[in-house]
Write an enzyme that holds these catalytic residues in place. Structure first.
Site, short mmCIF file in Angstrom:
data_model
loop_
_atom_site.label_atom_id
_atom_site.label_comp_id
_atom_site.label_asym_id
_atom_site.label_seq_id
_atom_site.Cartn_x
_atom_site.Cartn_y
_atom_site.Cartn_z
N THR A 1 28.15 48.78 42.34
CA THR A 1 29.21 47.98 41.74
C THR A 1 28.68 46.57 41.56
OG1 THR A 1 30.03 47.26 43.88
CG2 THR A 1 30.98 49.25 42.96
N GLU B 1 33.96 53.15 41.94
CA GLU B 1 34.24 53.91 43.16
C GLU B 1 35.00 55.20 42.87
OE1 GLU B 1 34.55 50.72 42.68
OE2 GLU B 1 33.89 49.55 44.40
N LYS C 1 50.66 34.13 44.26
CA LYS C 1 51.79 34.28 45.17
C LYS C 1 52.59 32.99 45.20
CE LYS C 1 49.60 37.96 47.67
NZ LYS C 1 49.09 38.55 48.92
N TRP D 1 55.27 37.68 43.58
CA TRP D 1 53.98 37.80 42.92
C TRP D 1 54.10 37.53 41.43
CZ3 TRP D 1 51.15 42.81 45.03
CH2 TRP D 1 50.93 42.65 46.42
#
Lengths: 554, 554
Positions: B194, B339, B447, B452
């Site tokens: 990655t 992944e 936040k 959010w």
């Protein structure tokens, strides 16, 4: 299972067994609102969705636990295509027991044999089969309980069936909460007996792994091509090789599922197609006859029906033409067998075929087509030597892959593999492009002077004659050629054709030495439990038949 | 791997491991004549088919054996999308070694780190990367040989690269005969690092099993929908999560494969689409910009291109509209990550959406869509509590399934799972119908006062403004609200827009408290190796930025 060598470096992926329970969990969670619509044997319609189906499957799993069903125990069904049968598919296999679907069209004594051979602990059945269960229950002492798939008020007041239970009463007594057990993916999941024409039926014992892999393979574009926008009506019964895996491939695709119950006449099926917007269906050739006839007689078209998979036996070319040309329904010819879960091949044109004339395309589509990834195939001669893929060499078709059996349940029939390959009992050609075409059954092929004559070609030509309803071709002993073909024909009502007229119809369509030596007209052909013509019975019936060519050629 | 309990009754199916070699064997055997066309880095075109590809892959497998490559050894590639890279995919993994694809766009020092961390034994590279290999070879002492993927006459006369070999010379010295070894399907097959924005790159080590299951899942109609009639051009590079599995899903579907090499400019890609009849393609949003601009400027249409999968990052709504409305190309929005092999979801309308107005449909298609069967997902809050699927609750997206990693190579990063689930680092909503939509990265979400704010929505609105070329939104420390959004914008050349004009463009499009507190105009945004904006760099750069709202609100 064999232990294959491990690499010094193993992958670092999640270790999740391929289990059938994951399919319905997926459908309920990700496509929970997709519908399941069933015409019930009680006569009315039932509708719910994957979310509700999962909840009821979990109730049933709890009920099976309460009845003492253990991992590996067999639980049988005698049922049509409907939502309760679907619940049983998931509750039984998902909880670790083994679902044993029984073909109710078999002879009651054969059913009792199968129930006893499988050692079924419980048997779930539709209302329609109450008389059948009354008949077989006394023969099946090992069955601990019989579950009528209906409300408690449908239970008969008097019955000889011991421990007769109501499916709905069982479910009502249980909670919706159930955690599917995790276990080895090679554990047995479902059991399906072949309706062998000789000897006793033999069981194919599928695993969770084989079922999930088959579901993946069969849903792919080259195979059944099922997507979330489809509405799928399986005409092929759930008691026949798990309805070609559709009870698994449909939920993993999130599609809508429509069940016809026991109403398989043309009108009932047509009405259901139209009412529910069916886009895709699947079945053996015979079931389409009724539907096509009903639609034609009433001058009806299909509004949403776009594609159908036809397998089980070869689709007659005239039926394919009617569906494609008159109704605009794409026909995907498929091939497989109980021992293969069942899908092996499906036929579709390649890109370079798109510009071919219609009749050339149709010739390709009449083949059984390409192997689905997961299935490997080859053709071999009598000595087991592999034959070329040239479209003309024909030999015994053999297959291998993770959803093909390695042996029958309880090792019936002994060792069945030929050096790792399963002999299908079919005779086929494969062309350069990988298109496979069945030319015969190994036991039906006619061996004439050291060469093979395929009977399916001869039968297809015969039924293309306007006066012929059904035809079967068998080999008759011949002193000079070993065997020669005899054509046995059922004429259409009030149609006439003579022996010589029919034989002349073959001229120019086949090699001269394939010409049947004689024609016999009969009233009916013997047909088995799955609708196939029983050629072994015909061979027995005509074993002393004297061909007119015998005297002439000697 | 964990041993799951076995049932007392195990299935009786063939025991065949799921191995990558079976994919190319299948393609060569069943779709041998389907073409593979490559634009070579040498400049010319190369054509052959699956049958010839298999023969050369086997030569390479023999060559690797001769070089002393053992099971589990890593063999790396630095290569574009082309036929030799494809051969390496099968020869390396098929023979039991591990294919390690490296992103050549990374910094040379990062590449050297990865080569050494992976302990690569050999590295195969395209002619284009000769200077890069000259630079890194001295840093990679463990590499036993460097293989230039070209003819021997392309080898440089003088070089610092030790043991530099010609790929074609290696193949020419070997026979086409090679029997793929059979081994445990959980053996490692490929390794992909990655491009993490923080810390060193971490490796995802895929197994044969995970790769084959991902190939099945990704070929299905609800996902990439690849069939034998398709011609597939993967724009997504084979060095980036195995080109989303297309080098596996295309051959198992028997389709034609077209490789663009390193020529990814609009004209080159367009010409290849038209010359080869490409029907399906896949890539990250940025690659389509060049193609769309070229086609628009030259007033061109696509003759065969029908469908594209866009993933890697969210497809800008305007790009989706252009492709669908102006060019008639269906856009399938997909989501995944290294992944996850990488595919997790794909977006398609359900049957009941077909009658919705165009704009309503488009809103759905902008979501990341449904999980592919094999992937399960959930959203959780900061405390790990699962959140409802209502389309508005948004939380950390977690996934699990057989093609998702359980840990990183050499356990870098330690234990990564959260009670069996992989935390994706994305923040998402999931609606009642199972459609998932990414609203942010967990580390990017703002936040504000305990609630959010998703930055992707804000950025999408900003780039819809005619004067905006790029936009990024980050959270800035705020004494009262903890964080408030700052919008950072790159204007289009010779376009003008003021701070207040841009903010007023948001009115009515978002909740009032989502309104960015300020706008900053910059010349360029920092971009990483895979083309993504590096928000961590922006946060560093603006860590002391003072929002105008700070004084006002205190």
């Amino acid at each position: 299972m064999q232990a294959y060598p491990k690499s010094p470096l193993m992958g670092q992926m999640m270790d999740q067994p391929l289990l059938i329970s994951s399919i319905i969990e997926f459908a309920a969670r990700h496509y929970g609102a997709s519908e399941i619509v069933s015409r019930r044997v009680e006569g009315d319609m039932h509708r719910y969705n994957w979310r509700a189906c999962l909840a009821r499957a979990k109730r049933l799993a709890n009920a099976l636990n309460a009845l003492g069903v253990c991992m590996g125990d067999r639980v049988a069904t005698l049922a049509w295509n409907g939502y309760r049968h679907l619940e049983a598919y998931y509750a039984v296999s998902g909880s670790g027991a083994v679902l044993h679907t029984i073909n109710p069209r078999l002879h009651p004594e054969q059913i009792a044999y199968i129930v006893n051979h499988a050692e079924d602990q419980y048997l779930l059945f539709d209302l329609t089969f109450l008389p059948l269960v009354e008949a077989i229950a006394p023969l099946c002492k090992g069955v601990r309980g019989w579950v009528l798939m209906a409300d408690a008020d449908r239970l008969p007041a008097e019955t000889r069936i011991p421990n007769l239970l109501s499916y709905e009463a069982l479910l009502a007594a249980q909670p919706e909460q159930f955690d599917w057990p995790l276990f080895d993916e090679n554990s047995a999941a479902t059991l399906c007996y072949t309706s062998g024409t000789t000897g006793n039926p033999k069981g194919a014992l599928y695993s969770h792994r084989s079922t999930v892999l088959h579901a993946y393979g069969s849903a792919m574009p080259n195979a059944l091509d099922v997507g979330s926008r489809d509405t799928v009506l399986p005409v092929v019964p759930m008691f026949h090789v798990n309805a070609w895996g559709l009870p698994y491939s449909v939920p993993l695709s999130g599609a809508k599922l429509v069940f016809p119950g026991c109403a398989l006449d043309g009108k009932s099926v047509y009405d259901l197609f139209e009412a529910e917007g069916v886009t895709f269906s699947a079945g053996v050739p015979t079931v389409w006859l009724g539907l096509i006839n009903y639609a034609k007689m009433n001058n009806l078209k299909f509004s949403t029906f776009r594609r159908t998979v036809i397998g089980g036996s070869a689709c007659p070319p005239a039926m394919m033409d009617t569906l494609m040309d008159d109704f605009g329904v794409d026909v995907v010819h498929a091939w497989g067998m109980t021992e293969m879960s069942p899908l092996g091949t499906a036929c579709g044109l390649l890109a370079r075929h798109e510009k071919l004339p219609r009749e050339e395309q149709r010739k390709i589509l009449r083949k059984q087509g390409h192997a689905i990834y997961g299935v490997d195939m080859r053709i071999v001669d009598d000595d087991g030597q592999e034959l070329p893929w040239d479209g003309t060499s024909f030999g015994h078709l053999q297959v291998r892959g993770p959803w093909i059996i390695s042996s029958y349940f309880k090792e019936e029939g002994g060792s069945v593999l030929d050096r790792g390959w399963f002999p299908t009992g079919d005779v086929a050609t494969i062309d350069e492009d990988g298109f496979m075409q069945i030319t015969d059954r190994s036991k039906d092929v006619i061996k004439s002077g050291g060469e093979w004559i395929g009977t399916i070609d001869l039968e297809n030509i015969a039924v293309a004659h306007p006066a012929v309803m059904q035809a079967a071709c068998i080999g008759i002993r011949h002193p000079k050629w070993d065997e020669r073909p005899l054509l046995i024909v059922v004429k259409k009502t009030s149609a006439e054709v003579s022996r010589d007229e029919l034989l002349s119809f073959f001229e120019g369509k086949i090699a001269k030495w394939w010409m049947p030596d004689d024609v016999v007209f009969v009233e009916a052909l013997p047909v088995g439990g799955t609708g196939k013509i029983q050629k072994n019975k015909l061979r027995e019936q005509f074993k002393d038949y004297e061909l007119p060519t015998v005297t002439r050629s000697n």
